[in-house]
Write a protein that holds these residues in place. Sequence first.
Motif, PDB file in Angstrom:
ATOM      1  N   TYR A 255       0.845  -1.190   0.000  1.00  0.00           N
ATOM      2  CA  TYR A 255       0.000   0.000   0.000  1.00  0.00           C
ATOM      3  C   TYR A 255       0.884   1.244   0.000  1.00  0.00           C
ATOM      4  O   TYR A 255       1.780   1.386   0.841  1.00  0.00           O
ATOM      5  N   LEU A 256       0.614   2.158  -0.963  1.00  0.00           N
ATOM      6  CA  LEU A 256       1.375   3.396  -1.100  1.00  0.00           C
ATOM      7  C   LEU A 256       0.440   4.591  -0.961  1.00  0.00           C
ATOM      8  O   LEU A 256      -0.737   4.528  -1.336  1.00  0.00           O
ATOM      9  N   THR A 257       0.967   5.683  -0.423  1.00  0.00           N
ATOM     10  CA  THR A 257       0.243   6.947  -0.364  1.00  0.00           C
ATOM     11  C   THR A 257       0.952   7.961  -1.244  1.00  0.00           C
ATOM     12  O   THR A 257       2.163   8.150  -1.133  1.00  0.00           O
ATOM     13  N   HIS A 258       0.162   8.611  -2.135  1.00  0.00           N
ATOM     14  CA  HIS A 258       0.734   9.585  -3.050  1.00  0.00           C
ATOM     15  C   HIS A 258       0.096  10.954  -2.836  1.00  0.00           C
ATOM     16  O   HIS A 258      -1.091  11.064  -2.532  1.00  0.00           O
ATOM     17  N   GLY A 259       0.887  11.998  -2.976  1.00  0.00           N
ATOM     18  CA  GLY A 259       0.394  13.359  -2.887  1.00  0.00           C
ATOM     19  C   GLY A 259       1.234  14.288  -3.724  1.00  0.00           C
ATOM     20  O   GLY A 259       2.308  13.917  -4.233  1.00  0.00           O
ATOM     21  N   GLY A 260       0.766  15.549  -3.878  1.00  0.00           N
ATOM     22  CA  GLY A 260       1.505  16.522  -4.665  1.00  0.00           C
ATOM     23  C   GLY A 260       1.289  16.316  -6.148  1.00  0.00           C
ATOM     24  O   GLY A 260       0.237  15.859  -6.602  1.00  0.00           O
ATOM     25  N   GLY A 261       2.302  16.674  -6.907  1.00  0.00           N
ATOM     26  CA  GLY A 261       2.227  16.548  -8.355  1.00  0.00           C
ATOM     27  C   GLY A 261       2.301  15.102  -8.811  1.00  0.00           C
ATOM     28  O   GLY A 261       2.473  14.179  -8.012  1.00  0.00           O
ATOM     29  N   PRO A 262       2.156  14.881 -10.118  1.00  0.00           N
ATOM     30  CA  PRO A 262       2.214  13.513 -10.642  1.00  0.00           C
ATOM     31  C   PRO A 262       3.564  12.854 -10.356  1.00  0.00           C
ATOM     32  O   PRO A 262       4.608  13.480 -10.484  1.00  0.00           O
ATOM     33  N   ALA A 263       3.502  11.578  -9.951  1.00  0.00           N
ATOM     34  CA  ALA A 263       4.719  10.782  -9.776  1.00  0.00           C
ATOM     35  C   ALA A 263       4.819   9.849 -10.973  1.00  0.00           C
ATOM     36  O   ALA A 263       3.956   8.991 -11.173  1.00  0.00           O
ATOM     37  N   ARG A 264       5.835  10.040 -11.766  1.00  0.00           N
ATOM     38  CA  ARG A 264       5.931   9.343 -13.035  1.00  0.00           C
ATOM     39  C   ARG A 264       6.846   8.113 -12.927  1.00  0.00           C
ATOM     40  O   ARG A 264       7.797   8.092 -12.166  1.00  0.00           O
ATOM     41  N   ASN A 265       6.474   7.122 -13.738  1.00  0.00           N
ATOM     42  CA  ASN A 265       7.287   5.904 -13.854  1.00  0.00           C
ATOM     43  C   ASN A 265       7.541   5.279 -12.480  1.00  0.00           C
ATOM     44  O   ASN A 265       8.682   5.069 -12.066  1.00  0.00           O
ATOM     45  N   VAL A 266       6.443   4.980 -11.762  1.00  0.00           N
ATOM     46  CA  VAL A 266       6.546   4.395 -10.423  1.00  0.00           C
ATOM     47  C   VAL A 266       6.613   2.865 -10.548  1.00  0.00           C
ATOM     48  O   VAL A 266       5.781   2.250 -11.239  1.00  0.00           O
ATOM     49  N   THR A 267       7.579   2.259  -9.885  1.00  0.00           N
ATOM     50  CA  THR A 267       7.782   0.806  -9.920  1.00  0.00           C
ATOM     51  C   THR A 267       7.901   0.285  -8.491  1.00  0.00           C
ATOM     52  O   THR A 267       8.530   0.929  -7.638  1.00  0.00           O
ATOM     53  N   VAL A 268       7.307  -0.891  -8.236  1.00  0.00           N
ATOM     54  CA  VAL A 268       7.373  -1.544  -6.926  1.00  0.00           C
ATOM     55  C   VAL A 268       8.068  -2.888  -7.093  1.00  0.00           C
ATOM     56  O   VAL A 268       7.704  -3.680  -7.975  1.00  0.00           O
ATOM     57  N   ARG A 269       9.082  -3.146  -6.251  1.00  0.00           N
ATOM     58  CA  ARG A 269       9.793  -4.430  -6.275  1.00  0.00           C
ATOM     59  C   ARG A 269       9.756  -5.051  -4.888  1.00  0.00           C
ATOM     60  O   ARG A 269      10.096  -4.416  -3.887  1.00  0.00           O
ATOM     61  N   THR A 270       9.330  -6.327  -4.828  1.00  0.00           N
ATOM     62  CA  THR A 270       9.298  -7.067  -3.558  1.00  0.00           C
ATOM     63  C   THR A 270      10.139  -8.327  -3.707  1.00  0.00           C
ATOM     64  O   THR A 270      10.026  -9.043  -4.706  1.00  0.00           O
ATOM     65  N   ARG A 271      10.956  -8.597  -2.690  1.00  0.00           N
ATOM     66  CA  ARG A 271      11.774  -9.807  -2.707  1.00  0.00           C
ATOM     67  C   ARG A 271      11.628 -10.546  -1.385  1.00  0.00           C
ATOM     68  O   ARG A 271      11.340  -9.946  -0.353  1.00  0.00           O
TER      69      ARG A 271
END
Length: 331
Positions: free
Chosen positions: A65-81
């Motif tokens: 779960y992520l929380t985003h605010g402000g301007g656009p966040a571009r090219n967001v990637t999530v990696r789990t190991r």
Amino acid sequence: MNVERALLAAAAALVALAVVAAFAVPGAVAPPEPDRPPSYVAYTEMTVSPSHVAGDTATLDVTNYLTHGGGPARNVTVRTRAVDTETGFVETSERASLGTLSGDGEHETTLSLAVAREGGYRLETAVYENGSRVAAGHRTVRGVGALVPDYARSSVRFHDFEGDAMPTVRVGVRETGADRTTLDVAAYVTNAGGESEPVRVEYVARQAESNLVADRATVDVADVASGRTVTPDATLDVPAGYNYYVDAVLWKDGVLIDTTTAAANLDPSRSISVNETREDVALDVGDFEGGSGGGPPTTTSTRSGSSPGFGVPAALAALGAVALLARRWSA
């Protein structure tokens, strides 16, 4: 003078053209947008649940779960190991692309990690924006080996009486002889919920000190209704004068789903319980000739026979011969 007039006329034409263009193009004269704050992405939570459990692997669904605010966040990637908590080695890793995040609020993504069904794992998540790490989180899970494989899941189990008020396996003596004893055995089998299921119960009598199998029997139970308890029974024929563990094994579609054990004390000189230290006793292996071997049952509602071997009469004859020889030597 003509040149000045020509320049003024050209300038007036340019101004008129600019005015016409400003009204013709939407937004051309709109006020500039106010400055927006820079984007930020924060990691808030991780939940983990097993989605598929096989014999040697388990698939863990990891939701980030992520929380985003402000301007656009571009090219967001999530990696789990998944990192093995014992060795520190990376067992597996998965990655997901969320694209551009816009608007304030929470976003989630689920990654499925296939790991060995043993030990524990530290699940580590990193969040990247345009290739730069901006947030991270982790969680540790243990006891993965205790997860029940999908093929072995069943609501039918041997009944567990609270506080050992009653034994799960009931053992009684039906018939006794000089060298053989017939045991009546029955186990309490309960369907704690869910649909009715057919199962098979296998009973195995093994001599306490040697673990030699004296006899076994299997019983098919065509239906165990939801919320009901049944007591499938069988008989076991064993050599007399020994103590036994009676194992009850519950099978479903050829898969072992539960086991339990009871003690049968036939040796008047000593007794055993299910959890105790072994000790050496006199054992005549011939008494157990003809007993069944190990492995899952291949027949239903059958009982294997056993031959008495040398048994008690042979032992008495041997003692008599020793006494006779001792008398001759003393003479």
